[in-house]
Design a protein around this motif. Structure first.
Motif, PDB file in Angstrom:
ATOM      1  N   LEU A  29     -25.746 -44.002  14.675  1.00 51.97           N
ATOM      2  CA  LEU A  29     -24.430 -43.552  15.124  1.00 51.97           C
ATOM      3  C   LEU A  29     -23.352 -44.501  14.625  1.00 51.97           C
ATOM      4  O   LEU A  29     -23.428 -45.709  14.828  1.00 51.97           O
ATOM      5  CB  LEU A  29     -24.386 -43.476  16.658  1.00 51.97           C
ATOM      6  CG  LEU A  29     -23.061 -43.004  17.267  1.00 51.97           C
ATOM      7  CD1 LEU A  29     -22.758 -41.565  16.860  1.00 51.97           C
ATOM      8  CD2 LEU A  29     -23.106 -43.138  18.784  1.00 51.97           C
ATOM      9  N   LEU A  30     -22.341 -43.924  13.979  1.00 57.83           N
ATOM     10  CA  LEU A  30     -21.201 -44.710  13.503  1.00 57.83           C
ATOM     11  C   LEU A  30     -19.961 -44.468  14.359  1.00 57.83           C
ATOM     12  O   LEU A  30     -19.192 -45.387  14.617  1.00 57.83           O
ATOM     13  CB  LEU A  30     -20.882 -44.360  12.046  1.00 57.83           C
ATOM     14  CG  LEU A  30     -22.001 -44.588  11.038  1.00 57.83           C
ATOM     15  CD1 LEU A  30     -21.567 -44.115   9.661  1.00 57.83           C
ATOM     16  CD2 LEU A  30     -22.418 -46.044  11.012  1.00 57.83           C
ATOM     17  N   ALA A  31     -19.773 -43.207  14.782  1.00 61.40           N
ATOM     18  CA  ALA A  31     -18.581 -42.871  15.566  1.00 61.40           C
ATOM     19  C   ALA A  31     -18.815 -41.551  16.285  1.00 61.40           C
ATOM     20  O   ALA A  31     -19.673 -40.751  15.890  1.00 61.40           O
ATOM     21  CB  ALA A  31     -17.363 -42.750  14.655  1.00 61.40           C
ATOM     22  N   SER A  32     -18.043 -41.339  17.336  1.00 62.06           N
ATOM     23  CA  SER A  32     -18.102 -40.051  18.037  1.00 62.06           C
ATOM     24  C   SER A  32     -16.697 -39.627  18.427  1.00 62.06           C
ATOM     25  O   SER A  32     -15.785 -40.462  18.527  1.00 62.06           O
ATOM     26  CB  SER A  32     -19.002 -40.160  19.272  1.00 62.06           C
ATOM     27  OG  SER A  32     -18.515 -41.136  20.160  1.00 62.06           O
ATOM     28  N   ASN A  33     -16.528 -38.337  18.607  1.00 57.85           N
ATOM     29  CA  ASN A  33     -15.240 -37.766  18.999  1.00 57.85           C
ATOM     30  C   ASN A  33     -14.091 -38.258  18.133  1.00 57.85           C
ATOM     31  O   ASN A  33     -13.102 -38.771  18.633  1.00 57.85           O
ATOM     32  CB  ASN A  33     -14.953 -38.045  20.476  1.00 57.85           C
ATOM     33  CG  ASN A  33     -15.958 -37.367  21.370  1.00 57.85           C
ATOM     34  OD1 ASN A  33     -16.261 -36.190  21.185  1.00 57.85           O
ATOM     35  ND2 ASN A  33     -16.495 -38.089  22.325  1.00 57.85           N
ATOM     36  N   VAL A  44     -20.417 -38.870  13.956  1.00 60.88           N
ATOM     37  CA  VAL A  44     -20.505 -39.323  12.574  1.00 60.88           C
ATOM     38  C   VAL A  44     -21.677 -40.292  12.552  1.00 60.88           C
ATOM     39  O   VAL A  44     -21.688 -41.289  13.274  1.00 60.88           O
ATOM     40  CB  VAL A  44     -19.202 -40.008  12.105  1.00 60.88           C
ATOM     41  CG1 VAL A  44     -19.338 -40.444  10.657  1.00 60.88           C
ATOM     42  CG2 VAL A  44     -18.001 -39.094  12.294  1.00 60.88           C
ATOM     43  N   MET A  45     -22.676 -39.949  11.741  1.00 58.58           N
ATOM     44  CA  MET A  45     -23.905 -40.738  11.723  1.00 58.58           C
ATOM     45  C   MET A  45     -24.282 -41.076  10.289  1.00 58.58           C
ATOM     46  O   MET A  45     -23.733 -40.505   9.340  1.00 58.58           O
ATOM     47  CB  MET A  45     -25.026 -39.959  12.427  1.00 58.58           C
ATOM     48  CG  MET A  45     -24.642 -39.585  13.862  1.00 58.58           C
ATOM     49  SD  MET A  45     -26.008 -38.968  14.852  1.00 58.58           S
ATOM     50  CE  MET A  45     -26.774 -40.514  15.348  1.00 58.58           C
ATOM     51  N   GLN A  46     -25.209 -41.978  10.153  1.00 53.60           N
ATOM     52  CA  GLN A  46     -25.695 -42.358   8.838  1.00 53.60           C
ATOM     53  C   GLN A  46     -27.180 -42.077   8.761  1.00 53.60           C
ATOM     54  O   GLN A  46     -27.940 -42.396   9.680  1.00 53.60           O
ATOM     55  CB  GLN A  46     -25.426 -43.836   8.577  1.00 53.60           C
ATOM     56  CG  GLN A  46     -25.684 -44.226   7.143  1.00 53.60           C
ATOM     57  CD  GLN A  46     -25.053 -45.567   6.816  1.00 53.60           C
ATOM     58  OE1 GLN A  46     -24.428 -46.201   7.653  1.00 53.60           O
ATOM     59  NE2 GLN A  46     -25.221 -45.981   5.579  1.00 53.60           N
ATOM     60  N   ASP A  47     -27.576 -41.438   7.664  1.00 50.84           N
ATOM     61  CA  ASP A  47     -28.976 -41.144   7.383  1.00 50.84           C
ATOM     62  C   ASP A  47     -29.277 -41.723   6.007  1.00 50.84           C
ATOM     63  O   ASP A  47     -28.981 -41.106   4.985  1.00 50.84           O
ATOM     64  CB  ASP A  47     -29.216 -39.632   7.409  1.00 50.84           C
ATOM     65  CG  ASP A  47     -30.686 -39.257   7.267  1.00 50.84           C
ATOM     66  OD1 ASP A  47     -31.542 -40.165   7.303  1.00 50.84           O
ATOM     67  OD2 ASP A  47     -30.976 -38.060   7.122  1.00 50.84           O
ATOM     68  N   GLY A  48     -29.775 -42.957   5.983  1.00 61.23           N
ATOM     69  CA  GLY A  48     -29.963 -43.649   4.709  1.00 61.23           C
ATOM     70  C   GLY A  48     -28.600 -43.924   4.094  1.00 61.23           C
ATOM     71  O   GLY A  48     -27.730 -44.510   4.732  1.00 61.23           O
TER      72      GLY A  48
END
Length: 122
Positions: A29-33, A44-48
């Motif tokens: 998880l990088l950010a929400s809302n 906003v998430m990171q996958d690799g």
């Protein structure tokens, strides 16, 4: 009767559960809302090396349709616009994708349906 405040609080709770569920599956998880011109990015998430914009949709039942059905072409355009704003604001240039996480049921027995790469930026 549900008030807008109750609905917002319930939505935020579902998004926290969704973020946790996705984290357990390897995303970070990088950010929400994240509010942006014309829309909001739920997660906003990171996958690799890939930045993932996740739209979270919840319904207690599918009686009035599955939550995935609510991500219309118009909604997709708003999400793409919000994502482009997020990328520009944060000066990012990286691979991106749009996922949808449909959550159905009650808190005691949620079911998750994760669609990776649910749509493309057009």
């Amino acid at each position: 009767m549900t008030t807008p405040h109750d609905a917002r609080a319930r939505g935020e709770a579902i998004e926290r559960i969704a973020a946790s569920w996705l984290t357990e599956r390897g995303l970070r998880l990088l950010a929400s809302n994240q509010h942006a011109k014309g829309g909001e990015l739920d997660l906003v998430m990171q996958d690799g090396d890939t930045l993932v914009f996740v739209e979270v949709k919840h319904r207690t039942t599918a009686r009035h349709g599955h939550p995935l059905e609510t991500v219309t072409a118009a909604k997709q355009r708003r999400l793409v616009k919000a994502a482009l704003f997020y990328l520009q604001r944060n000066r990012l240039s990286c691979p991106c994708r749009f996922d949808v996480l449909a959550v159905t049921g009650q808190s005691s027995a949620f079911e998750f349906h994760w669609v990776q790469g649910a749509f493309e930026a057009f």
